[in-house]
Design an enzyme around this catalytic site. Structure first.
Site, mmCIF file in Angstrom:
data_model
loop_
_atom_site.group_PDB
_atom_site.id
_atom_site.type_symbol
_atom_site.label_atom_id
_atom_site.label_comp_id
_atom_site.label_asym_id
_atom_site.label_seq_id
_atom_site.Cartn_x
_atom_site.Cartn_y
_atom_site.Cartn_z
ATOM 1 N N PRO A 6 4.243 -4.905 4.770
ATOM 2 C CA PRO A 6 4.962 -5.474 6.186
ATOM 3 C C PRO A 6 4.217 -5.232 7.280
ATOM 4 O O PRO A 6 3.397 -4.401 7.173
ATOM 5 C CB PRO A 6 6.196 -4.652 6.226
ATOM 6 C CG PRO A 6 5.978 -3.268 5.687
ATOM 7 C CD PRO A 6 5.045 -3.622 4.574
ATOM 8 N N GLU A 7 4.275 -6.221 8.025
ATOM 9 C CA GLU A 7 3.790 -5.740 9.477
ATOM 10 C C GLU A 7 4.529 -4.879 10.181
ATOM 11 O O GLU A 7 5.829 -4.902 10.310
ATOM 12 C CB GLU A 7 3.271 -7.194 10.117
ATOM 13 C CG GLU A 7 2.756 -8.303 9.265
ATOM 14 C CD GLU A 7 1.078 -7.970 9.648
ATOM 15 O OE1 GLU A 7 0.771 -6.929 10.353
ATOM 16 O OE2 GLU A 7 0.521 -8.698 8.608
ATOM 17 N N LYS B 81 4.954 1.669 9.913
ATOM 18 C CA LYS B 81 5.558 0.947 8.981
ATOM 19 C C LYS B 81 6.788 1.527 8.479
ATOM 20 O O LYS B 81 7.346 1.412 7.414
ATOM 21 C CB LYS B 81 4.611 0.265 8.063
ATOM 22 C CG LYS B 81 3.586 -0.539 8.641
ATOM 23 C CD LYS B 81 2.730 -0.972 7.422
ATOM 24 C CE LYS B 81 1.642 -1.786 7.902
ATOM 25 N NZ LYS B 81 0.681 -2.217 7.309
ATOM 26 N N ARG C 160 -7.507 -6.548 -0.425
ATOM 27 C CA ARG C 160 -6.706 -7.369 0.038
ATOM 28 C C ARG C 160 -7.311 -8.850 0.512
ATOM 29 O O ARG C 160 -8.676 -8.620 1.017
ATOM 30 C CB ARG C 160 -5.989 -6.795 1.352
ATOM 31 C CG ARG C 160 -5.493 -5.602 1.341
ATOM 32 C CD ARG C 160 -4.192 -5.753 0.481
ATOM 33 N NE ARG C 160 -3.131 -6.592 1.162
ATOM 34 C CZ ARG C 160 -2.145 -6.328 2.126
ATOM 35 N NH1 ARG C 160 -2.251 -5.144 2.493
ATOM 36 N NH2 ARG C 160 -1.387 -7.033 2.800
#
Ligand SMILES: [Zn+2]
Length: 280
Positions: A2-3, A51, A268
């Site tokens: 998630p951001e 996060k 990523r």
């Protein structure tokens, strides 16, 4: 992953629904806490740390303080329902159900769910760098931590939550684009690191409200002559997941690459414009 803005919004929604209210039932659907019951405990507050979501509870006696720590990881979500309301996600993915007289909070597919003593929160989030959306945000400290490893690719350094907390892959790619920096460039080659960090924070903050996430309409670098209406409804991002599509600034096809293997960190995808973001 998630951001930070997703976690911030989730914490705000949970806080609005639960803070100051007493739990009438709790159901932890993970083996380690399956028998834990927090009925009668009161939710003090729900706060984001990078996060991580920290839900702080007050027990029957003032010394009883526990924190429900969760992390959304890839698929996780918290949702709020009216008491007994029908869930929008499959029941078998629920990991935690906390009920007050006014609402049910359900955590689905949480990457981490654990209950710790509030006094021990530092063991969970103490390693995090300054929180981009936190009250104690310290850009100079974030910059100092990033510069401590000058040879690390900037794209890796921005995702390392020990440097600064809250950036995921979307904002990593978008902030590098706005600064004209190739994500694989070493930290030492970034001309204006404070501006890059400041852009990342601005992008996160611009997306704290409701609506679809975008970095384009809110960003400082909207290209001259590119009408707002043209970007609206087309891309909401400059480069993220726009492989082969024209760069919104120069028209060159956006490229996708992979970052992380050589540095031993999680691999990523990166997205970048080879012209606007030349490799250093
Ligand atoms: Zn370009």
């Amino acid at each position: 992953m998630p951001e930070g803005d997703s976690v911030f919004r989730a914490a705000a929604q949970l806080h609005a629904a639960l803070a100051g209210r007493q739990l009438i039932s709790s159901d932890f659907r993970v083996p380690r806490f399956a028998t834990l019951k927090l009925d009668g405990w009161t939710v003090d507050e729900v706060v984001p740390r990078g996060k991580h979501l920290l839900m702080r509870l007050q027990g029957p006696s003032p010394a009883d303080r526990l924190t429900v720590h969760s992390h959304l990881k890839m698929e996780g979500a918290w949702q709020i329902y009216p008491p007994g309301g029908r869930w929008r996600k499959p029941g078998f993915t629920a990991r935690c159900v906390l009920s007050t007289a006014a609402a049910d909070a359900v955590g689905f597919s949480l990457g981490i769910l654990e209950v710790i003593r509030t006094a021990e929160e530092d063991s969970i989030v103490g390693h995090l760098g300054p929180d981009l959306l936190g009250p104690d945000w310290d850009p100079a400290e974030a910059e100092r931590r990033i510069r401590a490893a000058p040879g690390v690719p900037i794209g890796v350094a921005l995702l390392d939550q020990r440097n600064l907390a809250g950036i995921g892959n979307i904002y990593r790619c978008e902030a590098c684009f706005l600064s004209g920096v190739h994500p694989a460039s070493p930290v030492s080659a970034v001309a204006d690191l404070p501006a890059l960090i400041s852009d990342a924070k601005a992008l996160l903050e611009a997306n704290l409200g409701p609506g679809r996430r975008t970095t384009v309409l809110n960003a400082r670098g909207l290209p001259a002559g590119l009408p707002m209406g043209r970007t609206a409804g087309r891309s909401t991002y400059w480069v993220y997941r726009r492989e082969h599509q024209p760069c919104l600034k120069c028209g060159t096809p956006v490229r996708r690459g992979v970052l992380g293997r050589a540095t031993g960190t999680e691999e990523r995808d990166i997205y970048f414009c080879p012209v606007c973001q030349p490799a250093a």
